[in-house]
Write an enzyme that holds these catalytic residues in place. Structure first.
Site, PDB file in Angstrom:
ATOM      1  N   LYS A  44       6.034  -0.731   2.437  1.00 15.79           N
ATOM      2  CA  LYS A  44       4.847  -0.009   2.001  1.00 15.79           C
ATOM      3  C   LYS A  44       3.998  -0.971   1.172  1.00 15.79           C
ATOM      4  O   LYS A  44       4.528  -1.893   0.556  1.00 15.79           O
ATOM      5  CB  LYS A  44       5.315   1.157   1.123  1.00 15.79           C
ATOM      6  CG  LYS A  44       4.216   2.038   0.622  1.00 15.79           C
ATOM      7  CD  LYS A  44       4.798   3.148  -0.235  1.00 15.79           C
ATOM      8  CE  LYS A  44       3.681   3.940  -0.885  1.00 15.79           C
ATOM      9  NZ  LYS A  44       2.675   4.407   0.062  1.00 15.79           N
ATOM     10  N   ALA A  69      -3.446  11.078   3.108  1.00 15.92           N
ATOM     11  CA  ALA A  69      -4.120  10.526   1.925  1.00 15.92           C
ATOM     12  C   ALA A  69      -3.049  10.433   0.858  1.00 15.92           C
ATOM     13  O   ALA A  69      -2.798  11.382   0.124  1.00 15.92           O
ATOM     14  CB  ALA A  69      -5.254  11.444   1.474  1.00 15.92           C
ATOM     15  N   GLY A  71      -2.917   8.085  -1.509  1.00 15.63           N
ATOM     16  CA  GLY A  71      -3.449   7.648  -2.805  1.00 15.63           C
ATOM     17  C   GLY A  71      -2.708   6.442  -3.353  1.00 15.63           C
ATOM     18  O   GLY A  71      -2.584   6.271  -4.557  1.00 15.63           O
ATOM     19  N   ASN A 126      -3.028  -6.187   2.799  1.00 18.42           N
ATOM     20  CA  ASN A 126      -3.658  -4.925   3.181  1.00 18.42           C
ATOM     21  C   ASN A 126      -5.086  -4.893   2.642  1.00 18.42           C
ATOM     22  O   ASN A 126      -5.323  -4.503   1.506  1.00 18.42           O
ATOM     23  CB  ASN A 126      -2.828  -3.755   2.642  1.00 18.42           C
ATOM     24  CG  ASN A 126      -3.442  -2.420   3.023  1.00 18.42           C
ATOM     25  OD1 ASN A 126      -4.469  -2.368   3.695  1.00 18.42           O
ATOM     26  ND2 ASN A 126      -2.822  -1.339   2.590  1.00 18.42           N
ATOM     27  N   CYS A 129      -7.290  -0.584   2.963  1.00 23.40           N
ATOM     28  CA  CYS A 129      -7.347   0.713   2.282  1.00 23.40           C
ATOM     29  C   CYS A 129      -8.600   0.701   1.400  1.00 23.40           C
ATOM     30  O   CYS A 129      -9.165  -0.354   1.136  1.00 23.40           O
ATOM     31  CB  CYS A 129      -6.079   0.980   1.490  1.00 23.40           C
ATOM     32  SG  CYS A 129      -5.664  -0.290   0.325  1.00 23.40           S
ATOM     33  N   GLY A 244      -1.540   1.311  15.852  1.00 21.83           N
ATOM     34  CA  GLY A 244      -2.436   2.475  15.905  1.00 21.83           C
ATOM     35  C   GLY A 244      -2.198   3.280  17.156  1.00 21.83           C
ATOM     36  O   GLY A 244      -2.566   2.867  18.263  1.00 21.83           O
ATOM     37  N   GLY A 245      -1.525   4.413  16.986  1.00 19.93           N
ATOM     38  CA  GLY A 245      -1.383   5.362  18.089  1.00 19.93           C
ATOM     39  C   GLY A 245      -0.373   4.992  19.150  1.00 19.93           C
ATOM     40  O   GLY A 245      -0.398   5.558  20.246  1.00 19.93           O
ATOM     41  N   GLY A 266       4.130   3.509  13.563  1.00 26.58           N
ATOM     42  CA  GLY A 266       4.115   4.347  12.359  1.00 26.58           C
ATOM     43  C   GLY A 266       4.275   5.811  12.715  1.00 26.58           C
ATOM     44  O   GLY A 266       5.373   6.367  12.698  1.00 26.58           O
TER      45      GLY A 266
HETATM   46  C1  FMN Z   1       1.989   8.351   5.692  1.00 31.70           C
HETATM   47  C2  FMN Z   1       1.358   7.010   5.945  1.00 31.70           C
HETATM   48  C3  FMN Z   1       1.385   6.026   4.960  1.00 31.70           C
HETATM   49  C4  FMN Z   1       0.801   4.769   5.187  1.00 31.70           C
HETATM   50  N1  FMN Z   1       0.868   3.813   4.206  1.00 31.70           N
HETATM   51  C5  FMN Z   1       0.343   2.563   4.435  1.00 31.70           C
HETATM   52  C6  FMN Z   1       0.473   1.521   3.473  1.00 31.70           C
HETATM   53  O1  FMN Z   1       1.093   1.672   2.409  1.00 31.70           O
HETATM   54  N2  FMN Z   1      -0.094   0.328   3.773  1.00 31.70           N
HETATM   55  C7  FMN Z   1      -0.750   0.074   4.960  1.00 31.70           C
HETATM   56  O2  FMN Z   1      -1.219  -1.044   5.180  1.00 31.70           O
HETATM   57  N3  FMN Z   1      -0.852   1.040   5.901  1.00 31.70           N
HETATM   58  C8  FMN Z   1      -0.326   2.265   5.662  1.00 31.70           C
HETATM   59  N4  FMN Z   1      -0.411   3.240   6.644  1.00 31.70           N
HETATM   60  C9  FMN Z   1      -1.074   2.918   7.913  1.00 31.70           C
HETATM   61  C10 FMN Z   1      -0.057   2.483   8.979  1.00 31.70           C
HETATM   62  O3  FMN Z   1       0.635   1.305   8.594  1.00 31.70           O
HETATM   63  C11 FMN Z   1      -0.744   2.234  10.331  1.00 31.70           C
HETATM   64  O4  FMN Z   1      -1.641   1.149  10.203  1.00 31.70           O
HETATM   65  C12 FMN Z   1      -1.515   3.446  10.825  1.00 31.70           C
HETATM   66  O5  FMN Z   1      -0.810   4.650  10.544  1.00 31.70           O
HETATM   67  C13 FMN Z   1      -1.774   3.361  12.336  1.00 31.70           C
HETATM   68  O6  FMN Z   1      -0.569   3.286  13.062  1.00 31.70           O
HETATM   69  P1  FMN Z   1       0.149   4.591  13.727  1.00 31.70           P
HETATM   70  O7  FMN Z   1      -0.900   5.316  14.530  1.00 31.70           O
HETATM   71  O8  FMN Z   1       1.270   4.041  14.535  1.00 31.70           O
HETATM   72  O9  FMN Z   1       0.637   5.429  12.580  1.00 31.70           O
HETATM   73  C14 FMN Z   1       0.167   4.501   6.426  1.00 31.70           C
HETATM   74  C15 FMN Z   1       0.145   5.497   7.412  1.00 31.70           C
HETATM   75  C16 FMN Z   1       0.728   6.729   7.206  1.00 31.70           C
HETATM   76  C17 FMN Z   1       0.686   7.763   8.295  1.00 31.70           C
END
Ligand code: FMN
Length: 306
Positions: A44, A69, A71, A126, A129, A244-245, A266
């Protein structure tokens, strides 16, 4: 058939890497993901200070994916060292990407300097964000100059490979990736969630998320993520961690063909639990067999050749 991937000098048993954030930062939970078939894991995002995050609910599913979200909740980076050590002991051969963030360039560089001393194989920056106090401010990676400046500053404080994580909210994402590459990035992670998005609880007559708005991931993000990766591939030579997705084998193959060398996973975990890793791998392998591909690298970027 070769399913192993060499990326940034690291050896991945398969191209599937746990995306940052979805499963927290404890060493034991990350090692459990490795045990369940991930080729690599990402922690994370860690910031300098401990953060409480937004009120619940922070993450919700909907038929097209997930919205969250959080935060930027979590322990500060200084408290996280033991978790990386635990991971390293439990999963010595599965590469770990340590994700760092910051509200300012100074904080980002400091976090990267600390992450450099931890047993991680690659530092993920990162920049995707929100840079300000709430979800409405654009991420750093929407600005090519800021992306270049941060990458340059971090390059000076670590010899570990760096991947710069970009936001799909950016205009001309390929050029932004190119600026990161020019400043010494070893890879690009594309992309983070898209937003701000919202769900409304019609009985409560109010937004469903504690923070009202959040970032969309999962299936709804796939075409946007694919478009971003395709564009980035045309602009850089460094590898892309396509994220992503990706929730099934077909999504994974599309992402490879768009130009990703590694695949971030993710939201798929919300649907299939950790079985997602084995399921997606099996589907890619079956496709490779059916289509006569001998090496996973032969799929990377082939959608550009026509
Ligand atoms: C619950 C949650 C927490 C996330 N926390 C982070 C984070 O701490 N740092 C980050 O770079 N991306 C974070 N992401 C984004 C994911 O790493 C990823 O880039 C994004 O969800 C797209 O991939 P996916 O469609 O496979 O989920 C988070 C996503 C979700 C759903």
């Amino acid at each position: 058939m070769n399913f192993r991937v060499k990326c940034c000098g690291l050896q991945f048993e398969n191209p599937l890497v746990l995306a940052s954030g979805y499963l927290g930062v404890t060493g034991a939970s990350l090692a459990n993901v490795a045990k369940n078939g991930a080729g690599g894991v990402t922690s994370k995002t860690l910031f300098m200070e401990e953060r409480a995050g937004y009120p619940n609910p922070t993450s919700l599913t909907f038929p097209g994916g997930l919205i969250n979200a959080m935060g930027l909740s979590g322990e500060g980076i200084r408290n996280a060292k033991a978790e990386f050590e635990t991971y390293r002991n439990l999963a010595p051969d599965c590469p770990i990407l340590g994700s760092v963030g910051g509200k300012t360039l100074k904080e980002l560089v400091e976090c990267a300097e600390i992450m450099d001393t931890y047993p991680v194989d690659l530092i993920e920056l990162n920049l995707s964000c929100p840079s300000g106090a709430d979800e409405k401010e654009l991420p750093f990676s929407c600005d090519p100059d800021i992306t270049a400046k941060i990458t340059r500053a971090v390059r000076k404080v670590t010899r570990k490979p760096i991947s710069v994580k970009l936001s799909p909210k950016a205009y001309r994402i390929g050029e932004i990736a190119q600026r990161a590459e020019a400043e010494g990035a070893d890879a690009i992670t594309a992309v983070n969630g898209m937003g701000p998005g919202m769900l409304i609880d019609i009985r409560m007559r109010a937004p469903s998320l504690g923070n009202k708005v959040g970032d969309v991931s999962g299936q709804a993000l796939k075409p946007i993520a694919l478009g971003c990766v395709y564009e980035i591939y045309e602009h850089v030579k460094i590898p892309i961690i396509g994220t992503g997705g990706i929730v099934n084998g077909n999504d994974a193959i599309e992402m490879l063909m768009a130009g990703a060398t590694l695949l971030g996973i993710g939201s798929a975990i919300a649907y299939y639990d950790l079985k997602a890793f084995a399921m997606i791998q099996e589907k890619i392998k079956r496709f490779m067999e059916e289509e006569g591909f001998k090496d996973i690298s032969d799929l990377v970027g082939i959608a550009h050749k026509r």
